[in-house]
Scaffold this motif. Structure first.
Motif, PDB file in Angstrom:
ATOM      1  N   SER A   1       3.397  19.612 -15.079  1.00 57.03           N
ATOM      2  CA  SER A   1       4.160  20.634 -14.353  1.00 57.03           C
ATOM      3  C   SER A   1       3.230  21.566 -13.587  1.00 57.03           C
ATOM      4  N   SER A   2       2.023  21.786 -14.131  1.00 60.85           N
ATOM      5  CA  SER A   2       1.081  22.700 -13.485  1.00 60.85           C
ATOM      6  C   SER A   2       0.475  22.108 -12.222  1.00 60.85           C
ATOM      7  N   ALA A   3       0.578  20.803 -12.050  1.00 60.39           N
ATOM      8  CA  ALA A   3       0.010  20.149 -10.866  1.00 60.39           C
ATOM      9  C   ALA A   3       1.029  19.965  -9.752  1.00 60.39           C
ATOM     10  N   VAL A   4       2.300  20.198 -10.042  1.00 61.63           N
ATOM     11  CA  VAL A   4       3.349  19.962  -9.036  1.00 61.63           C
ATOM     12  C   VAL A   4       3.220  20.932  -7.868  1.00 61.63           C
TER      13      VAL A   4
ATOM     14  N   VAL B   1       4.739  10.891 -11.303  1.00 58.61           N
ATOM     15  CA  VAL B   1       5.481  12.056 -10.811  1.00 58.61           C
ATOM     16  C   VAL B   1       5.966  11.775  -9.399  1.00 58.61           C
ATOM     17  N   ILE B   2       7.213  12.128  -9.127  1.00 59.06           N
ATOM     18  CA  ILE B   2       7.792  12.005  -7.781  1.00 59.06           C
ATOM     19  C   ILE B   2       8.239  13.396  -7.349  1.00 59.06           C
ATOM     20  N   VAL B   3       7.763  13.832  -6.174  1.00 57.75           N
ATOM     21  CA  VAL B   3       8.067  15.180  -5.675  1.00 57.75           C
ATOM     22  C   VAL B   3       8.700  15.074  -4.297  1.00 57.75           C
ATOM     23  N   SER B   4       9.684  15.940  -4.049  1.00 58.96           N
ATOM     24  CA  SER B   4      10.354  15.958  -2.746  1.00 58.96           C
ATOM     25  C   SER B   4      10.799  17.378  -2.433  1.00 58.96           C
ATOM     26  N   LYS B   5      11.112  17.632  -1.169  1.00 56.77           N
ATOM     27  CA  LYS B   5      11.717  18.906  -0.795  1.00 56.77           C
ATOM     28  C   LYS B   5      12.966  19.112  -1.640  1.00 56.77           C
TER      29      LYS B   5
ATOM     30  N   LYS C   1       0.854  -1.188   0.000  1.00 58.88           N
ATOM     31  CA  LYS C   1       0.000   0.000   0.000  1.00 58.88           C
ATOM     32  C   LYS C   1       0.891   1.239   0.000  1.00 58.88           C
ATOM     33  N   ILE C   2       0.742   2.103  -1.016  1.00 54.72           N
ATOM     34  CA  ILE C   2       1.623   3.262  -1.169  1.00 54.72           C
ATOM     35  C   ILE C   2       0.786   4.548  -1.214  1.00 54.72           C
ATOM     36  N   PRO C   3       1.049   5.516  -0.330  1.00 48.64           N
ATOM     37  CA  PRO C   3       0.340   6.792  -0.398  1.00 48.64           C
ATOM     38  C   PRO C   3       0.540   7.444  -1.770  1.00 48.64           C
ATOM     39  N   ALA C   4      -0.534   7.944  -2.351  1.00 50.92           N
ATOM     40  CA  ALA C   4      -0.450   8.510  -3.691  1.00 50.92           C
ATOM     41  C   ALA C   4      -1.635   9.434  -3.940  1.00 50.92           C
ATOM     42  N   THR C   5      -1.480  10.295  -4.940  1.00 52.14           N
ATOM     43  CA  THR C   5      -2.549  11.190  -5.371  1.00 52.14           C
ATOM     44  C   THR C   5      -2.686  11.092  -6.878  1.00 52.14           C
ATOM     45  N   TYR C   6      -3.906  10.943  -7.345  1.00 53.26           N
ATOM     46  CA  TYR C   6      -4.184  10.889  -8.782  1.00 53.26           C
ATOM     47  C   TYR C   6      -4.633  12.284  -9.193  1.00 53.26           C
ATOM     48  N   MET C   7      -3.886  12.917 -10.096  1.00 56.47           N
ATOM     49  CA  MET C   7      -4.144  14.309 -10.442  1.00 56.47           C
ATOM     50  C   MET C   7      -4.221  14.527 -11.941  1.00 56.47           C
ATOM     51  N   ARG C   8      -5.058  15.495 -12.312  1.00 52.79           N
ATOM     52  CA  ARG C   8      -4.999  16.052 -13.663  1.00 52.79           C
ATOM     53  C   ARG C   8      -4.161  17.310 -13.613  1.00 52.79           C
ATOM     54  N   GLY C   9      -3.296  17.468 -14.597  1.00 55.34           N
ATOM     55  CA  GLY C   9      -2.558  18.708 -14.777  1.00 55.34           C
ATOM     56  C   GLY C   9      -2.614  19.059 -16.249  1.00 55.34           C
ATOM     57  N   GLY C  10      -3.215  20.208 -16.593  1.00 52.68           N
ATOM     58  CA  GLY C  10      -3.405  20.536 -18.003  1.00 52.68           C
ATOM     59  C   GLY C  10      -4.245  19.468 -18.678  1.00 52.68           C
ATOM     60  N   THR C  11      -3.766  18.968 -19.819  1.00 53.09           N
ATOM     61  CA  THR C  11      -4.505  17.938 -20.554  1.00 53.09           C
ATOM     62  C   THR C  11      -3.934  16.541 -20.322  1.00 53.09           C
TER      63      THR C  11
ATOM     64  N   ASP D   1      11.744  19.436  -5.683  1.00 55.01           N
ATOM     65  CA  ASP D   1      12.287  18.750  -6.855  1.00 55.01           C
ATOM     66  C   ASP D   1      11.180  17.899  -7.454  1.00 55.01           C
ATOM     67  N   TYR D   2      11.100  17.915  -8.773  1.00 58.04           N
ATOM     68  CA  TYR D   2      10.028  17.218  -9.498  1.00 58.04           C
ATOM     69  C   TYR D   2      10.651  16.302 -10.542  1.00 58.04           C
ATOM     70  N   LEU D   3      10.341  15.010 -10.425  1.00 57.83           N
ATOM     71  CA  LEU D   3      10.858  14.018 -11.361  1.00 57.83           C
ATOM     72  C   LEU D   3       9.686  13.379 -12.087  1.00 57.83           C
ATOM     73  N   PHE D   4       9.773  13.321 -13.415  1.00 56.05           N
ATOM     74  CA  PHE D   4       8.677  12.808 -14.236  1.00 56.05           C
ATOM     75  C   PHE D   4       9.068  11.500 -14.911  1.00 56.05           C
ATOM     76  N   GLY D   5       8.187  10.497 -14.809  1.00 57.63           N
ATOM     77  CA  GLY D   5       8.401   9.217 -15.483  1.00 57.63           C
ATOM     78  C   GLY D   5       7.274   8.925 -16.455  1.00 57.63           C
ATOM     79  N   GLN D   6       7.600   8.865 -17.751  1.00 59.51           N
ATOM     80  CA  GLN D   6       6.617   8.495 -18.775  1.00 59.51           C
ATOM     81  C   GLN D   6       6.647   6.984 -18.936  1.00 59.51           C
ATOM     82  N   VAL D   7       5.539   6.350 -18.606  1.00 50.84           N
ATOM     83  CA  VAL D   7       5.482   4.886 -18.604  1.00 50.84           C
ATOM     84  C   VAL D   7       4.980   4.389 -19.953  1.00 50.84           C
TER      85      VAL D   7
END
Length: 392
Positions: A108-111, A72-76, A8-18, A85-91
């Motif tokens: 990027s708009s959702a970060v 998307v992975i986000v950290s201080k 079980k992993i904490p996560a958020t499902y988000m729309r950003g732009g399109t 810091d924002y890291l993006f992974g296209q699967v």
């Protein structure tokens, strides 16, 4: 036979732009996935539901399109002057592959909103009402992005009346600034030319602008490849021969841009470069049925993403479009009528989009100062995602 329980992993499902994707705080990922490598890729692939030979993502959070198979992975932030810091992974949908070579401009708009809502922004930076400016270090490409996030009663304001073609419902407007989007230490035009000739086997010789701003992009003239620039997804995505031609063009363009050494390497770099084609403005009916009039736009642009025609426009490609449009003599600038411009409004399959860019010449070389556009973002679901325990 005993089977491991789900993780079980904490996560958020988000729309950003399109686009939409699964967002994680770095600290919430399983320990083995908190650093780059096979374990991280395995976790993200399973979260999305890839590889899926059925191309449906039935057993995962992905939406079986390039716009919806994102993580998307986000950290201080570890970078001075930045909040996160924002890291993006296209699967990849049908291959066991996560592409880390570029950014997603839409997500990027959702970060910023995600970072604020998840305790990654210092409380004294968040106004009770107003705008919270979040400075983001885009770790894939080493660039700064600024989100200007509306705040109401100390929380992210998600609802509003800002409309974005390609998104069904209105939401709050988020201004997104891509700072110095061209590649550091490299020419924004890798070959040194505003227009090159690409000699592509089986396709022929094509005039192309090869630019690295926002994301490496190959801009072609629509008429040179047999299109009008008004095409919608079904006109191209249902044509296997056309998709193969675009992939061949992409591979040879990638070599010309110095991104790979041989066309055989393109398959392992699916996210970049992008291929787009441009045309002078003309009227058309967007995928929603909305009529776009020629006098509403400066040019037409259609772009490929992960081997398919995109349903709207990738945010990073929009940065490339705005930047190329601001530089007299590129294919994009010429399609828009030529001359100097700092703002361009273009037609895409879902409607229109406006993007601004500020460019200048330094020692004879073009460089982009920044590109600006408006997007919106919204939390769709939050809580936990689950993956089988045998993934790790």
């Amino acid at each position: 036979m005993a089977h491991k329980p789900q993780i079980k992993i904490p996560a958020t499902y988000m729309r950003g732009g399109t686009s939409k994707g699964v967002f994680f705080r770095l600290q919430d990922l399983p320990e083995a996935a908190q650093q780059p490598g096979a374990a991280r890729d395995a976790v993200l692939l399973r979260v999305i539901g890839s590889p899926d030979p059925y191309a449906k993502h039935t057993d995962g959070m992905g939406g079986a399109t390039s716009s919806t198979s994102k993580t998307v992975i986000v950290s201080k932030s570890t970078q001075p002057g930045h909040d996160v810091d924002y890291l993006f992974g296209q699967v990849s949908i049908d291959k066991p592959f996560v592409d880390w070579s570029g950014n997603c401009g839409n997500l990027s708009s959702a970060v910023g909103p995600f970072a604020i809502a998840n305790g990654l922004i210092d409380a004294d930076k968040i106004p009770q009402n107003g705008i919270c400016e979040v400075r983001i270090w885009q770790a894939n490409i080493g660039k700064t992005i600024v989100n200007k996030v509306p705040i109401s009663n100390g929380e992210v304001q998600e609802t509003g009346d800002f409309e974005l073609d390609g998104v069904t419902f209105p939401a709050a407007e988020i201004a997104v600034e891509f700072m110095d989007p061209s590649a550091d230490g490299e020419s924004m035009f890798p070959t040194g030319n505003l227009i090159d000739e690409l000699d592509v086997p089986g396709v022929g010789k094509l005039k192309a602008t090869l630019i690295n701003a926002g994301i490496p992009t190959i801009f072609l003239n629509a008429e040179d490849i047999g299109y009008s620039g008004t095409e919608l997804q079904e006109a191209i995505n249902g044509d296997e021969a056309a998709l193969e031609r675009f992939e061949t063009i992409r591979a040879y363009g990638a070599v010309k841009m110095g991104l790979i050494n041989d066309v055989s390497e393109a398959a392992a770099r699916q996210h970049t470069p992008k291929v787009a084609f441009v045309a002078p403005p003309k009227g058309y009916a967007a995928s929603s049925g909305k009529v776009v009039e020629a006098n509403e736009i400066d040019l037409l642009v259609r772009a490929m993403s992960m081997g398919k025609l995109h349903h709207a426009m990738m945010g990073t490609a929009a940065v490339a479009i705005g930047t190329a449009a601001a530089i007299p003599g590129t294919t994009v600038n010429l399609a828009a009528g030529g001359g100097d411009r700092t703002l361009v409004n273009f037609g895409h399959p879902s409607g229109t989009l406006q993007v601004g860019a500020e460019c200048k010449q330094v020692n004879g070389q073009w460089t982009a100062v920044k590109a600006i556009m408006s997007r919106s973002a919204r939390v769709l679901m939050e809580g936990h995602v689950r993956i089988p325990g045998d993934v790790l």
